[in-house]
Design an enzyme around this catalytic site. Structure first.
Site, PDB file in Angstrom:
ATOM      1  N   SER A 180       0.791  -1.227   0.000  1.00 34.75           N
ATOM      2  CA  SER A 180       0.000   0.000   0.000  1.00 34.75           C
ATOM      3  C   SER A 180       0.823   1.277   0.000  1.00 34.75           C
ATOM      4  O   SER A 180       0.337   2.318  -0.444  1.00 34.75           O
ATOM      5  CB  SER A 180      -0.955   0.011   1.194  1.00 34.75           C
ATOM      6  OG  SER A 180      -0.239  -0.069   2.409  1.00 34.75           O
ATOM      7  N   HIS A 208      -5.325  -3.660  -2.525  1.00 32.80           N
ATOM      8  CA  HIS A 208      -4.952  -2.647  -3.521  1.00 32.80           C
ATOM      9  C   HIS A 208      -4.716  -3.243  -4.909  1.00 32.80           C
ATOM     10  O   HIS A 208      -4.255  -2.538  -5.807  1.00 32.80           O
ATOM     11  CB  HIS A 208      -3.717  -1.890  -3.053  1.00 32.80           C
ATOM     12  CG  HIS A 208      -3.944  -1.078  -1.819  1.00 32.80           C
ATOM     13  ND1 HIS A 208      -4.495   0.182  -1.850  1.00 32.80           N
ATOM     14  CD2 HIS A 208      -3.728  -1.372  -0.512  1.00 32.80           C
ATOM     15  CE1 HIS A 208      -4.589   0.646  -0.618  1.00 32.80           C
ATOM     16  NE2 HIS A 208      -4.135  -0.279   0.215  1.00 32.80           N
ATOM     17  N   LYS A 239     -12.029  -0.024  -1.819  1.00 30.64           N
ATOM     18  CA  LYS A 239     -11.054   0.700  -2.627  1.00 30.64           C
ATOM     19  C   LYS A 239     -11.554   0.782  -4.076  1.00 30.64           C
ATOM     20  O   LYS A 239     -12.416   1.579  -4.380  1.00 30.64           O
ATOM     21  CB  LYS A 239      -9.686   0.063  -2.465  1.00 30.64           C
ATOM     22  CG  LYS A 239      -9.210   0.208  -1.004  1.00 30.64           C
ATOM     23  CD  LYS A 239      -7.925  -0.456  -0.717  1.00 30.64           C
ATOM     24  CE  LYS A 239      -7.455  -0.149   0.701  1.00 30.64           C
ATOM     25  NZ  LYS A 239      -8.387  -0.572   1.763  1.00 30.64           N
TER      26      LYS A 239
END
Length: 391
Positions: A180, A208, A239
């Site tokens: 990240s 991610h 996300k």
């Protein structure tokens, strides 16, 4: 009574590590926001595909509110198990190419739940040194022995396995898919090879990577062509999918076990219906509108190339994360403040989030950024970098 806390806060301020909430978002439209009366371009959001503002995603959420209400009212094992939750789990499993999936109330809870349920005293967990805090806390909660291997260093990992594996009952290798703060990718094929050789479980945190990596955006496993392998895949809905919550997907026996043993699943209120409906819709959009992935990576290339040409130190990336290295915390704060003057919002990242001496701006790109947005950001970086003598 709390004087010792005041002293700790003063020390944080003196070392430029004191944290405050940024000005609250008064208007939020995806790549743009209004903070303290100023319109800014966001280059710090994990909303990589702009799903939180996609018309189909918003419509699905509104429809769920009308039909189901705003909250679930209980844990999944009591009164909070809606048909929508099971639809989402089946949708995730199909998208990831696995037998089943289980949804948690957040990605943090997913990592806490799966690691602490699978591992315990007498077991060994091997964790990449740059793994997310939720993985670290899951390891601690498990009470297993934890060994940290150097970042992406499979040789070091193998050395630890050779020295330690036979002394423990079970073994888990756990890694972020996309890290990240650095934006780089775990060497998953090599980790899988070691997991097989040493009879270890392998878990990847795809928070991610989902919606970013792979031909369909299915994440790290798809990126490396490892579909169908025994890999525990954890991820988030908050996300690239623009919603909230976390999940674990993989073997059906694994998922059934987690329903029975993962405390962060058993004792948490279930996700609200509008959040679940939004996640289902986002998965549909991701599969039906592949141009979003193409646009995301085109935008990343445009911004990365521009920063590199200016002379900034930016780490290589294959994800939506561009780390711009500054070094000292005070310099990272100064760069962030200078960019804010020009209407570009990128918070500084400082220890303990990153190692001492590696403070940075963690720049993130969205598919919904327009070319002119990126150009405006580059102009702001050029101005700020020259003023602060960073380039």
């Amino acid at each position: 009574m709390f004087g010792f806390l005041e002293k700790e806060l003063e020390l944080l301020k003196e070392s430029h590590l004191y944290r405050q909430l940024p000005g609250p978002l008064e208007v939020f439209t995806g790549p743009r926001a209004n903070i303290n009366g100023q319109e800014v371009l966001l280059f710090s959001s994990n909303n990589y595909l702009g799903m939180s503002h996609h018309p189909r995603v918003k419509a699905a959420s509104k429809e769920a509110v009308e039909r189901w209400g705003t909250g679930s009212g209980g844990s999944r094992l009591t009164t909070g198990n809606f048909v929508l939750h099971r639809q989402l789990e089946e949708r995730i499993a199909r998208f990831k190419g696995t037998e089943d999936a289980i949804v948690f109330s957040s990605g943090y809870l997913a990592n806490l739940g799966v690691i602490s349920a699978l591992m315990g005293r007498g077991d060994l967990v091997l964790s990449d040194e740059l793994n997310h805090a939720s993985i670290i806390d899951g390891c601690r909660l498990s009470r297993a022995t934890v060994k940290v291997f150097r970042h992406r260093d499979v040789t070091h990992l193998r050395d630890i396995l050779l020295a330690e594996r036979n002394s423990y009952r079970r073994c888990l290798i756990v890694t972020d898919g996309v890290f990240s703060m650095d934006g780089d990718i775990a060497p998953l094929p090599h980790l899988l090879q070691l997991a097989k050789e040493f009879q270890a479980l392998l878990m990847v945190d795809d928070a991610h990577a989902t919606g970013v990596l792979g031909k369909r955006g299915a994440g790290t496993v798809e990126h490396f062509g490892l579909e169908g392998k025994d890999i525990i895949q954890m991820g988030t809905l908050s996300k690239a999918l623009g919603s909230e919550g976390g999940y674990v997907t993989g073997n059906a026996i694994l998922v059934d076990y987690l329903r029975n043993r993962a405390r962060s699943f058993i004792f948490s209120t279930a996700l609200s219906p509008p959040v679940v409906a939004a996640a289902i819709a986002a998965l549909d959009v991701l599969e039906e509108e592949p141009h979003l992935l193409d646009q995301l990576h085109a935008n990343v290339c445009q911004l990365y190339r521009g920063l590199k040409e200016m002379g900034f130190e930016v780490l290589p990336t294959e994800s939506a994360i561009i780390p711009l290295m500054v070094g000292e915390a005070n310099r990272a704060l100064a760069l962030s403040a200078a960019l804010a003057e020009k209407g570009v919002f990128v918070p500084a990242i400082r220890p303990p989030t990153v190692p001492e001496g590696t403070s940075r701006l963690r720049i993130t790109v969205m598919a919904t950024h327009k070319p002119e947005d990126i150009q405006r950001a580059l102009e702001a970086f050029l101005w700020a970098g020259k003023n602060l003598r960073l380039i």
